[in-house]
Design a protein around this motif. Sequence first.
Motif, PDB file in Angstrom:
ATOM      1  N   GLN A 173       0.827  -1.216   0.000  1.00  0.00           N
ATOM      2  CA  GLN A 173       0.000   0.000   0.000  1.00  0.00           C
ATOM      3  C   GLN A 173       0.859   1.262   0.000  1.00  0.00           C
ATOM      4  O   GLN A 173       0.474   2.280  -0.550  1.00  0.00           O
ATOM      5  CB  GLN A 173      -0.947   0.004   1.203  1.00  0.00           C
ATOM      6  CG  GLN A 173      -1.663  -1.306   1.457  1.00  0.00           C
ATOM      7  CD  GLN A 173      -2.449  -1.844   0.270  1.00  0.00           C
ATOM      8  OE1 GLN A 173      -2.439  -1.263  -0.811  1.00  0.00           O
ATOM      9  NE2 GLN A 173      -3.106  -2.966   0.449  1.00  0.00           N
ATOM     10  N   TYR A 184      -0.295   0.338  -3.857  1.00  0.00           N
ATOM     11  CA  TYR A 184      -1.063  -0.902  -4.020  1.00  0.00           C
ATOM     12  C   TYR A 184      -0.621  -1.776  -5.190  1.00  0.00           C
ATOM     13  O   TYR A 184      -1.217  -1.761  -6.259  1.00  0.00           O
ATOM     14  CB  TYR A 184      -2.575  -0.610  -4.128  1.00  0.00           C
ATOM     15  CG  TYR A 184      -3.446  -1.859  -3.958  1.00  0.00           C
ATOM     16  CD1 TYR A 184      -2.990  -2.949  -3.227  1.00  0.00           C
ATOM     17  CD2 TYR A 184      -4.704  -1.944  -4.525  1.00  0.00           C
ATOM     18  CE1 TYR A 184      -3.764  -4.082  -3.073  1.00  0.00           C
ATOM     19  CE2 TYR A 184      -5.497  -3.081  -4.384  1.00  0.00           C
ATOM     20  CZ  TYR A 184      -5.012  -4.156  -3.661  1.00  0.00           C
ATOM     21  OH  TYR A 184      -5.777  -5.270  -3.511  1.00  0.00           O
ATOM     22  N   CYS A 192      -7.433  -1.736   4.321  1.00  0.00           N
ATOM     23  CA  CYS A 192      -6.799  -0.489   3.888  1.00  0.00           C
ATOM     24  C   CYS A 192      -7.805   0.351   3.114  1.00  0.00           C
ATOM     25  O   CYS A 192      -8.201   0.001   1.999  1.00  0.00           O
ATOM     26  CB  CYS A 192      -5.595  -0.823   3.017  1.00  0.00           C
ATOM     27  SG  CYS A 192      -4.855   0.623   2.249  1.00  0.00           S
ATOM     28  N   SER A 216      -6.500   1.616  -0.572  1.00  0.00           N
ATOM     29  CA  SER A 216      -6.333   0.713  -1.709  1.00  0.00           C
ATOM     30  C   SER A 216      -7.491  -0.261  -1.882  1.00  0.00           C
ATOM     31  O   SER A 216      -7.784  -0.667  -2.990  1.00  0.00           O
ATOM     32  CB  SER A 216      -5.028  -0.055  -1.565  1.00  0.00           C
ATOM     33  OG  SER A 216      -3.960   0.851  -1.560  1.00  0.00           O
TER      34      SER A 216
END
Lengths: 397, 106, 199, 317
Positions: free
Chosen positions: D129, D133, D209, D212
């Motif tokens: 990330q 990503y 996350c 992403s």
Amino acid sequence: MAQTKVIALTGNQAAAEAMRQINFDIAAVYPISPQTELMGFFAEYVANGEVDTEMIAVDGEHSAMATCIGAAAAGARTITASAGPGIAYMVENLYVASGMRVPIVLLDVNRALSAPLSIHCDHADSMLTRDTGWISIFSENAQEAYHNIIMAVKISEKAMFPIIVNYDGYIVSHSIEDVEILDDETVRNFVGPSDIHRIPYPLLDTDKPVTYGATAQPDYYTECKYQQHVDFLKVYDVVREVFDEFAEISGKRYDFIEEYKTEDAEYIGISMGSSFGTLKDAVDRLREQGRKVGAIKIRLYRPFPVKEVAQALSKAKGVVVLDRADSFDGIGGPLFKDIATALLATENNPYLHNFIYGLGGREIHEEEFMRAFDRLERLEKGIETRENFVEYLQVRE
Amino acid sequence: MSYQLKPWHEIPIGSIVPEAGSSKINHTGSWRMLRPVLNYDKCTHCLICWIFCPDDSIPVSPQERFETDFEYCKGCGICAVECPYDALEMVPEMEIKLKELEEELG
Amino acid sequence: MTTATDKGMREIRWHGRGGQGTVTAAKMLASAAIIRGKHGQAMPEFGLERSGTPVKVSTRISDHIINTRAPVDNPEIVIITDPSLMFTIKDIIKAGTDENTVFIVNTNFPPDKVRKILDIPNNELWIVDASKIALEEFGRNIPNTAVLGAVAKATGIVDLDALKQEITEAFEASSKLRALLPQNLKALERGYEEVYKAE
Amino acid sequence: MPLAPGHRMCIGCGIPPIVNEVILAINEPVIISNATGCLEVTTGVYPVTAWNVPWIHVNFQSAATVMAGVEAAYKVLKKKGVIPEDKKIHFVAFGGDGGTYDIGFQALSATAERGHNVLYVCYNNEGYQNTGYQKSSATPIGAYTKTTPVGKAKVGKQEPRKDLTMIMAAHGIPYVAQASPHIFRDLTRKTKKAISMDGFKFINVLEPCTLSWRFSPEDTMRLAKLAVETRYWPVYEVIDGKYWKVNIKPKKPKPIEEYIAAQPRWKHVLKYPEILEKIQKEIDEKWNLLLHLEEMSKKLAEEEGVDYEELFKVPED
């Protein structure tokens, strides 16, 4: 002055003996020839309880250096050793160590780089480290390797820079020589005891939490590097101080460079490491022929002794630099370029030529070095011409 | 995010940062688009919001949740989603700012 | 400091938030100028910042080769793609500007409020509610194409057709964006039509 | 909090709660090492730091090894009397899945094998990330990443995710666990359990996350919860590589489609029944295996005369 005894040791044994006497807190080890047996010898001391050292057998040289950085930042006295490809593998972390200003001793048992694979000596591995911000010292023989390791601990901790002690693989590491060993107490007093507060920000001082290895943006990176740059220039003084202190306990006085018959020399050859003895023999034989030749050995390689080299070459007519590594850059070997740069610090403008020799363990003889002097002199006098600054000394045609 | 840029000789050796928690100088509240508005009547001080707050912006004592620290709160809204008592509501920061401005302008 | 020996060079600075297409818009503006045979440059200032953080982008457009790679320190035009930044990073937005700097702001605020917040009583000021246009056209607060339309009208730096061509090419090249092309072209046009110059 | 405000992690990032939950569970002083990645690059930004505890970052692949160096230094300096005998320090390494599953795996495995007294916590957000990503070996099958785009010839990542927790358990180290930051009491307990044991410990924590996976920042913990409720991320622990315990057993697991649909990075697989089938199969098989391992460990404990429940108890502070 210390009690001394002279015993027969290989370079690796002498290095292990220095490590035993210093009683390092941490030794990170990973096998690679010709360094491997050094850590084998040292492991015996660990196994027999002759040292307190935590010996960590890591998964590779990259990890060896990462372990050393962690241990050194924690506040421990730390050492590792490697050679050739192992040095190449740890290069990323060499920059981290010098950027963080942690004292670490790295022994580089000089070895060639692949391909083709060679386990034998040349200085290509050291040359990978020359821009990493590590102090770098070369040893001509087992005696110097032993002395350099003891001095390295102190230099590194005083300067707050990591340090590399180089000695030639097999030629020094595996050859027996007579080595004068100091007594344990003298060595231990010289380096002083372990104490996390030898460094300004030990991680193990949990009452004062610090951050190691932050990210710097363009607004600070330059300042961080400039500080490192300025402090690295102070290393000259630190090395001189430690050399002086060491002379007091050992009676052996070292200098950044070693000059041999340069006083009235018109032509001077320069080398590093174990070949210097051969170079001196070549000088002696040429002197017998009435030739005014001399030799210089570079002991302190980084920071480079610019002033000392310039001074030593201030009257020479011609200089031949003998590089045990090639740069493949159309200019010349690494040492050649260092010497060419150092000459900017003198009014004298000698004829400069470069030979590559001793790659991948190729043995070097005095006749070959004599040939290098001959070529230099004929070039300087205009009897011969050259296409490049750099030539190979020992190649089969 | 303002700090005095120091000259090279005033920074600690090895790019080490000796002042723990000194990131407080970065007022990340400037990132915030939504503001968690706390309804004190509903808050039971369970401190669930405190443990989940990514920005350490919820000052607490063992017994009490205090008003969010808007110097740092980035306005993610995790506190509002996770609050078991529905005590937090996310209000667009611009609405609040505009209201303040209107008051100021009269 | 930027030393603009090229007197005809237009220097623009964008202030937006990560994730709202500001960097893309700045690049599209430069690309549209390049389509018209000019020289263009767009340089985001990359930090460690994450989504939602303020981002700054420099754009230069000129008839001559642009040699400098320094960020724009004294912008002729300042574009604010996220209105909340006027409150939070006013000092950064105002840095290097003077009474001649042109401001283009994406906001639904009336001009007097914007002048008051930014403390720009006499500057040339253009206002467009690009977020509203984006929300109406494709349902997400990505105001960049509408802002581009506004920039074309307010500055005349590039013509609308060049921007249309650039946006069409950029969106058609991406499988993800292709479907959104008509809506973005509409947003571009609306930005051009709806931007107005404040008194 | 161990992590001060003013750090530059994304709005709604799940990493700081993981870090805080872990470190707050430890009552004695702690030293942290960090792999390069989101956590590292946003917390120690010169000239300031968000860390209120000693912290070191060397590079991407070295979090475990660096901590081994620090821990060994502590050990030897204690032996030499430089560090007081009664001074207890815990050593914790944090790395993302890139620095743990991939580039740091060799160093991680070696540090585990050598038995350094270190707790390694992986905040697993299933991709690189920090660099915007890209796929890692923790990325699930079918997921979009910048290096596994969704195209006509290939739909996202082609391979299923690597099960690092199982691999770490196979090291036979004292303690291995999987956890979710949403179930903070579980993660806190696991941390306490881990640090009560001597040797190398590993906790793999799922970290949704927002940037992403492309969900809204307020949903981080909601996804961390959903991952457990769908059995996508079983929460379990392993002692000595042989006693297994599944901590949370959702009686009626939520459909994986719900978890996938919440993530724009992955939701296109809903249109591909064959990929969806693979995902469900992986989840079911792994779940079954865990239950079997749990049953087997109970039997094993009985055979060995070991109190199975006692094994997983956390000693009182």
